[in-house]
Design a protein around this motif. Structure first.
Motif, short mmCIF file in Angstrom:
data_model
loop_
_atom_site.label_atom_id
_atom_site.label_comp_id
_atom_site.label_asym_id
_atom_site.label_seq_id
_atom_site.Cartn_x
_atom_site.Cartn_y
_atom_site.Cartn_z
N CYS A 29 0.85 -1.19 0.00
CA CYS A 29 0.00 0.00 0.00
C CYS A 29 0.89 1.23 0.00
O CYS A 29 1.96 1.23 0.61
CB CYS A 29 -0.88 0.03 1.25
SG CYS A 29 -1.97 -1.39 1.48
N PRO A 30 0.47 2.31 -0.64
CA PRO A 30 1.24 3.55 -0.54
C PRO A 30 1.23 4.08 0.89
O PRO A 30 0.34 3.77 1.67
CB PRO A 30 0.52 4.50 -1.50
CG PRO A 30 -0.86 3.95 -1.62
CD PRO A 30 -0.74 2.47 -1.48
N VAL A 31 2.22 4.87 1.23
CA VAL A 31 2.26 5.50 2.55
C VAL A 31 1.37 6.74 2.55
O VAL A 31 0.60 6.98 3.49
CB VAL A 31 3.70 5.86 2.94
CG1 VAL A 31 3.73 6.57 4.29
CG2 VAL A 31 4.57 4.60 2.98
N ILE A 32 1.49 7.54 1.50
CA ILE A 32 0.64 8.72 1.32
C ILE A 32 -0.27 8.44 0.13
O ILE A 32 0.20 8.08 -0.95
CB ILE A 32 1.48 9.98 1.09
CG1 ILE A 32 2.42 10.20 2.29
CG2 ILE A 32 0.58 11.20 0.89
CD1 ILE A 32 3.38 11.35 2.11
N HIS A 33 -1.55 8.59 0.34
CA HIS A 33 -2.54 8.17 -0.64
C HIS A 33 -3.06 9.37 -1.43
O HIS A 33 -2.77 10.52 -1.12
CB HIS A 33 -3.70 7.46 0.07
CG HIS A 33 -3.26 6.28 0.87
ND1 HIS A 33 -3.39 4.98 0.43
CD2 HIS A 33 -2.68 6.20 2.09
CE1 HIS A 33 -2.91 4.15 1.35
NE2 HIS A 33 -2.48 4.87 2.36
N GLY A 34 -3.84 9.06 -2.44
CA GLY A 34 -4.48 10.12 -3.22
C GLY A 34 -3.61 10.62 -4.37
O GLY A 34 -2.46 10.22 -4.55
N SER A 35 -4.17 11.52 -5.13
CA SER A 35 -3.49 12.07 -6.30
C SER A 35 -2.48 13.13 -5.89
O SER A 35 -2.48 13.64 -4.77
CB SER A 35 -4.52 12.70 -7.24
OG SER A 35 -5.14 13.82 -6.62
N THR A 36 -1.61 13.47 -6.83
CA THR A 36 -0.64 14.55 -6.59
C THR A 36 -1.36 15.85 -6.27
O THR A 36 -0.93 16.62 -5.39
CB THR A 36 0.25 14.73 -7.83
OG1 THR A 36 0.94 13.51 -8.10
CG2 THR A 36 1.26 15.85 -7.60
#
Length: 305
Positions: A29-36
């Motif tokens: 899983c990513p550590v920081i989620h969502g789009s740029t």
């Protein structure tokens, strides 16, 4: 048990509470989620985001002033005199002294604590890190009274929440507000920076109602000394310390622990666990019955705004 990260055959991507040791697994899983765009829209700057992504935590000294912290103690003192509350399951006592160790579902017991979960700046940070709106998965106060408070063994919160609550992905962040000074000597929280990038499977079958004993002394979900030793040798240990009102944000999968308080100075920290509304709990991956609502809220419709 199906979930969006399942491998072929619907195998759990984060197996734990198993019969034989398994090496640490890379985080999926990513550590920081969502789009740029979502990341850039939040209050944390690029350096802070990079630090959280790399180390798994952020420390903010003086998030609240001593004057803002003081009223919380009036409510805590009142709770200690509430016999019905202190005799309930959501209050955990210290296994050695019998003093209050933890009180769960704090945001449901107090309007003041509930308002804190919606602090505009804090909530904006949570939305930035999770890439979505959030709800409170769990809230609690962990208290270590002077000369009495026992410690908490090394663990990843996600390992427990995955196994015993059915949290499918690493998309939750803990906010720990220091209600007292966290000093070098009174049992501050210790973290292994970078450990959030691996999932540590643990050995041992989860019995029914494990929470009734694990909240006093955790035996399951604790990594082996060999694995811990290797991770700590590679990444080290940090213990953020500072005055009351400071804030620690940490990823749900980072390894952390704390020592016993051997000083006359109490250490009280308030924890709010924010889970993404896109990370709803499933059936516990250990195959046991879900833990009580005050430990793991399944009301993800209670979105914080």
């Amino acid at each position: 048990m199906p979930n969006a990260l399942s491998t072929p055959g619907n195998r759990d991507p984060y197996p734990t509470r198993i019969t034989s040791p398994l090496s640490p697994l890379p985080r999926r899983c990513p550590v920081i989620h969502g789009s740029t765009r979502q990341r850039l829209a939040g209050p944390l700057d690029a350096a802070s985001l990079e630090s959280f992504d790399k180390d798994g935590f952020l420390w903010m000294e003086g998030f609240l002033s001593p004057e803002e912290i003081a009223p919380f103690f009036d409510e805590l003192n009142a709770m200690e005199l509430d016999h019905e509350l202190t005799s309930s399951d959501q209050v955990i006592t210290d296994p050695d002294s019998g003093a209050i160790r933890s009180v769960f579902a704090m945001h449901e017991l107090s309007d003041r604590f509930a308002a804190l979960t919606r602090h505009p700046y804090l909530l904006a940070i949570i939305h930035q890190l999770l890439g979505s709106e959030a709800y409170i998965h769990q809230s609690r106060i962990n208290d270590k009274s002077g000369f009495q408070g026992s410690g908490f063994d090394w663990h990843s919160d996600f390992e427990t929440w995955h196994a015993e609550d059915g949290m499918p992905r690493m998309r939750a962040v803990s906010a720990s507000l220091m209600l007292t000074d966290n000093l070098e000597f009174n049992g501050p929280l210790m973290l292994v920076p970078g450990s959030h990038r691996h999932f540590i499977p643990t050995v041992g079958e989860t019995p029914d109602n494990n929470w009734q004993t694990s909240l006093q002394h955790q035996r399951l979900g604790v990594p082996s000394e060999e694995v811990l030793g290797d991770l700590i040798e590679r990444h080290g240990i940090v213990a953020p310390k500072g005055p009351a009102g400071s804030l620690l944000l940490f990823d749900c999968n980072i390894l952390h622990a704390s020592n016993r308080n051997l000083t006359p100075w109490p250490r009280s920290n308030l924890f709010f666990v924010y889970n993404s509304v896109e990370n709803s709990l499933e059936s516990p991956f250990s195959g046991t019955a879900p833990r009580p609502e005050f430990l793991a809220s399944r009301s993800d419709c209670d979105t914080l705004r």
